[in-house]
Design a protein around this motif. Structure first.
Motif, PDB file in Angstrom:
ATOM      1  N   ASN A 272       0.948  -1.113   0.040  1.00  0.00           N
ATOM      2  CA  ASN A 272       0.025   0.018  -0.076  1.00  0.00           C
ATOM      3  C   ASN A 272       0.964   1.238   0.032  1.00  0.00           C
ATOM      4  O   ASN A 272       1.985   1.296   0.413  1.00  0.00           O
ATOM      5  CB  ASN A 272      -1.000   0.082   1.089  1.00  0.00           C
ATOM      6  N   ARG A 273       0.470   2.345  -0.691  1.00  0.00           N
ATOM      7  CA  ARG A 273       1.210   3.479  -0.718  1.00  0.00           C
ATOM      8  C   ARG A 273       0.362   4.441   0.533  1.00  0.00           C
ATOM      9  O   ARG A 273      -0.856   4.625   0.294  1.00  0.00           O
ATOM     10  CB  ARG A 273       0.998   4.190  -2.059  1.00  0.00           C
ATOM     11  N   LYS A 274       1.267   4.815   1.400  1.00  0.00           N
ATOM     12  CA  LYS A 274       0.531   5.546   2.441  1.00  0.00           C
ATOM     13  C   LYS A 274       1.343   6.682   2.794  1.00  0.00           C
ATOM     14  O   LYS A 274       2.311   7.033   2.663  1.00  0.00           O
ATOM     15  CB  LYS A 274       0.278   4.601   3.540  1.00  0.00           C
ATOM     16  N   TYR A 275       0.462   7.772   3.556  1.00  0.00           N
ATOM     17  CA  TYR A 275       0.999   8.996   4.102  1.00  0.00           C
ATOM     18  C   TYR A 275       1.248   8.634   5.585  1.00  0.00           C
ATOM     19  O   TYR A 275       0.291   8.426   6.379  1.00  0.00           O
ATOM     20  CB  TYR A 275       0.292   9.877   3.672  1.00  0.00           C
ATOM     21  N   PHE A 276       2.378   9.007   6.256  1.00  0.00           N
ATOM     22  CA  PHE A 276       2.541   9.078   7.661  1.00  0.00           C
ATOM     23  C   PHE A 276       3.314  10.141   8.384  1.00  0.00           C
ATOM     24  O   PHE A 276       3.829  10.971   7.500  1.00  0.00           O
ATOM     25  CB  PHE A 276       3.364   7.795   8.028  1.00  0.00           C
ATOM     26  N   GLU A 277       2.974  10.133   9.797  1.00  0.00           N
ATOM     27  CA  GLU A 277       3.591  11.289  10.428  1.00  0.00           C
ATOM     28  C   GLU A 277       4.320  10.640  11.472  1.00  0.00           C
ATOM     29  O   GLU A 277       3.930   9.705  12.306  1.00  0.00           O
ATOM     30  CB  GLU A 277       2.712  12.280  10.907  1.00  0.00           C
ATOM     31  N   ILE A 278       5.593  11.007  11.819  1.00  0.00           N
ATOM     32  CA  ILE A 278       6.236  10.347  12.854  1.00  0.00           C
ATOM     33  C   ILE A 278       5.940  11.023  14.322  1.00  0.00           C
ATOM     34  O   ILE A 278       5.839  12.221  14.379  1.00  0.00           O
ATOM     35  CB  ILE A 278       7.747  10.670  12.703  1.00  0.00           C
ATOM     36  N   VAL A 279       5.598  10.163  15.265  1.00  0.00           N
ATOM     37  CA  VAL A 279       5.013  10.740  16.570  1.00  0.00           C
ATOM     38  C   VAL A 279       6.007   9.934  17.570  1.00  0.00           C
ATOM     39  O   VAL A 279       5.970  10.733  18.618  1.00  0.00           O
ATOM     40  CB  VAL A 279       3.718  10.113  16.737  1.00  0.00           C
ATOM     41  N   ASP A 280       6.997   9.281  17.216  1.00  0.00           N
ATOM     42  CA  ASP A 280       8.060   8.967  18.199  1.00  0.00           C
ATOM     43  C   ASP A 280       9.140   8.125  17.684  1.00  0.00           C
ATOM     44  O   ASP A 280       8.977   7.398  16.764  1.00  0.00           O
ATOM     45  CB  ASP A 280       7.410   8.085  19.344  1.00  0.00           C
ATOM     46  N   THR A 334     -11.529   8.249   5.778  1.00  0.00           N
ATOM     47  CA  THR A 334     -10.366   8.601   6.948  1.00  0.00           C
ATOM     48  C   THR A 334      -9.865   7.112   7.704  1.00  0.00           C
ATOM     49  O   THR A 334     -10.738   6.596   8.123  1.00  0.00           O
ATOM     50  CB  THR A 334     -10.893   9.534   7.861  1.00  0.00           C
ATOM     51  N   GLU A 335      -8.500   6.948   7.596  1.00  0.00           N
ATOM     52  CA  GLU A 335      -7.935   5.881   8.412  1.00  0.00           C
ATOM     53  C   GLU A 335      -7.925   6.137   9.740  1.00  0.00           C
ATOM     54  O   GLU A 335      -8.050   6.917  10.372  1.00  0.00           O
ATOM     55  CB  GLU A 335      -6.552   5.340   7.826  1.00  0.00           C
ATOM     56  N   GLU A 336      -8.203   5.000  10.473  1.00  0.00           N
ATOM     57  CA  GLU A 336      -8.397   4.840  11.829  1.00  0.00           C
ATOM     58  C   GLU A 336      -6.803   5.440  12.477  1.00  0.00           C
ATOM     59  O   GLU A 336      -5.849   5.066  12.027  1.00  0.00           O
ATOM     60  CB  GLU A 336      -8.344   3.370  12.524  1.00  0.00           C
ATOM     61  N   ALA A 337      -7.057   6.202  13.622  1.00  0.00           N
ATOM     62  CA  ALA A 337      -5.828   6.993  14.213  1.00  0.00           C
ATOM     63  C   ALA A 337      -4.982   5.982  14.962  1.00  0.00           C
ATOM     64  O   ALA A 337      -4.925   5.784  16.169  1.00  0.00           O
ATOM     65  CB  ALA A 337      -6.091   7.921  14.876  1.00  0.00           C
ATOM     66  N   ARG A 338      -4.363   4.771  14.228  1.00  0.00           N
ATOM     67  CA  ARG A 338      -3.458   3.633  14.712  1.00  0.00           C
ATOM     68  C   ARG A 338      -1.946   3.928  14.802  1.00  0.00           C
ATOM     69  O   ARG A 338      -1.657   4.312  13.651  1.00  0.00           O
ATOM     70  CB  ARG A 338      -4.067   2.239  14.641  1.00  0.00           C
ATOM     71  N   ILE A 339      -1.375   3.637  15.690  1.00  0.00           N
ATOM     72  CA  ILE A 339       0.052   3.887  15.620  1.00  0.00           C
ATOM     73  C   ILE A 339       0.766   2.520  14.967  1.00  0.00           C
ATOM     74  O   ILE A 339       0.385   1.485  15.453  1.00  0.00           O
ATOM     75  CB  ILE A 339       0.730   4.128  16.993  1.00  0.00           C
TER      76      ILE A 339
END
Length: 434
Positions: A272-280, A334-339
């Protein structure tokens, strides 16, 4: 043509001595856009920017909705009558290259629902401008030069109290300049290191992008200190890949996962092609780094397998640079806000920062772990896409005076467009879509 709202970049300075403030109160109008226009013109005239800095400043103004591509006055020297009747400020304004087209004549940006037809957003324009696809910097010096130009202009606004009602916003924009200086250079250093040895190894043995891209060093390259990094980002042989992959799982994974990895029966089950943001960001401990130093590579050598840490990331909506393809009736999912977690080498983790945004091609393996072998984009933590970008090449629509296609001549439009492309038609005769 729907009206677009224009974003101007400025902010809220503390009031300075009355003499300084008064010079902007004497502007043609006390409206904020008039004060900003006067400020830009005076800044440009007094700073005498060189070609490089002038180009940076011009691009910044254009993104902020300022007309900065041509003079209002292009008739050569001003006549004597104009010189006698106009003040120095009026003459400077006539000759200025930067101005704001106000009122409903500015259909490119004017928004009648807003006071004065403008949205003033200093911080937003700084966030939208100080990004790689706008600046294209390649060295740390170039990055600092870009941020210095914008910071100096913002300081000029504060110093002269151009728009004291936006002081907080201007100071926020200056903080963006400081942040951009650090993050843009980090992205430059980060790009050639990604996706990292572990991800390249997984890709090589599991049928990803790097499978079959193995390169070997030529005899004359063996003494090059950077050859190993070059070879790793361009693939690795299968034996090396298996060694790095299994060692990484042995240290970072569970016993059950290592048992599955040793069977050698792993393959990609989803991509899958996805967009992410680093949280930790979790860097390896000193103890773990020592243990890695004792791990043997595929040739029995020590210290060649880099210690792994991890990043924790959440879904991001994306940069908004692509054209929307959903109809008005469709609601984006909207994707679930999972880590989620990914393993990366410590030399890469040192360059990462919380808030960094990534566009990745993610693969999931049958043994339950995920890796990425293609980095499609990296973005600063403050990345903001401005709607103004869509209007940069926009032109005022004009009436199409050419006759429409008819039953007798259905190809008239095609012939007209071909003539335009070949330069056989004057500008006044060109067709412009409404």
């Amino acid at each position: 043509m729907s009206m677009k709202k224009k974003v101007i970049s400025m902010t809220k300075p503390a009031l300075l001595p009355g003499k300084v403030v008064d010079q902007f109160k004497r502007a043609p109008s006390n409206a904020v856009f008039s004060r900003i226009q006067t400020c830009i013109q005076r800044y440009r005239a007094r700073r005498k920017l060189d070609a490089v800095r002038s180009n940076i400043f011009t691009k910044y103004l254009i993104l902020g909705g300022i007309e900065a591509t041509g003079k209002q006055f292009t008739g050569g020297a001003l006549d004597e009558e104009t010189l006698e009747q106009a003040t120095a400020e009026e003459i400077a304004a006539l000759q200025a290259t930067d101005y704001i087209r106000s009122g409903n004549t500015n259909s490119k940006y004017y928004d009648p629902a807003k006071p004065d037809g403008w949205v003033v957003d200093f911080e937003g324009v700084a966030k939208g401008f100080l990004v790689p696809h706008q600046l294209g910097p390649e060295t740390e010096t170039e990055i600092k030069q870009c941020t210095a130009v914008i910071r100096n202009f913002l300081n000029y606004i504060l110093q002269h109290a151009v728009c004291p009602e936006y002081t907080l916003e201007v100071m926020a924009a200056r903080r963006v300049c400081d942040l951009a200086e650090k993050e843009l250079w980090a992205l430059q250093l980060l790009t050639p290191k990604l996706p990292g040895d572990f991800n390249v190894a997984a890709s090589t043995i599991c049928g990803g992008h790097y499978q079959g891209l193995s390169l070997t060093a030529e005899p004359w390259q063996k003494d090059d200190p950077e050859i190993e990094q070059f070879l790793s980002i361009n693939g690795m042989d299968e034996a090396q890949a298996k060694s790095i992959f299994r060692t990484g799982i042995a240290f970072a994974g569970t016993d059950e996962l290592f048992t599955e990895a040793m069977k050698g029966e792993f393959y990609i089950i989803a991509s899958n092609r996805k967009y992410f943001e680093i949280v930790d960001i979790e860097r390896p401990s000193v103890k773990l780094i020592r243990e890695y130093s004792r791990a043997k590579g595929h040739h029995g050598e020590l210290g060649n397998i880099k210690p792994l840490g991890a990043i924790r990331i959440k879904s991001w909506e994306g940069p908004g640079l692509d054209e929307e393809d959903a109809s008005d009736d469709e609601n984006p999912k909207t994707e679930e806000a999972r880590i989620e977690s990914f393993w990366l080498e410590d030399d890469i983790l040192q360059l990462l920062f919380v808030g960094l945004k990534l566009e990745l091609l993610v693969h999931e393996l049958n043994i339950g772990i995920k890796f990425f072998d293609t980095v499609l984009g990296t973005y600063c933590s403050f990345f903001t896409y401005l709607e103004n970008e869509k209007m940069l090449s926009w032109k005022e629509p004009v009436e199409n005076t050419r006759p429409p296609p008819t039953e007798d001549d259905p190809d008239i439009e095609e012939r007209a467009m071909e003539a335009i492309m070949e330069g056989e038609v004057n500008d006044d005769e060109k067709i412009t879509s409404n």
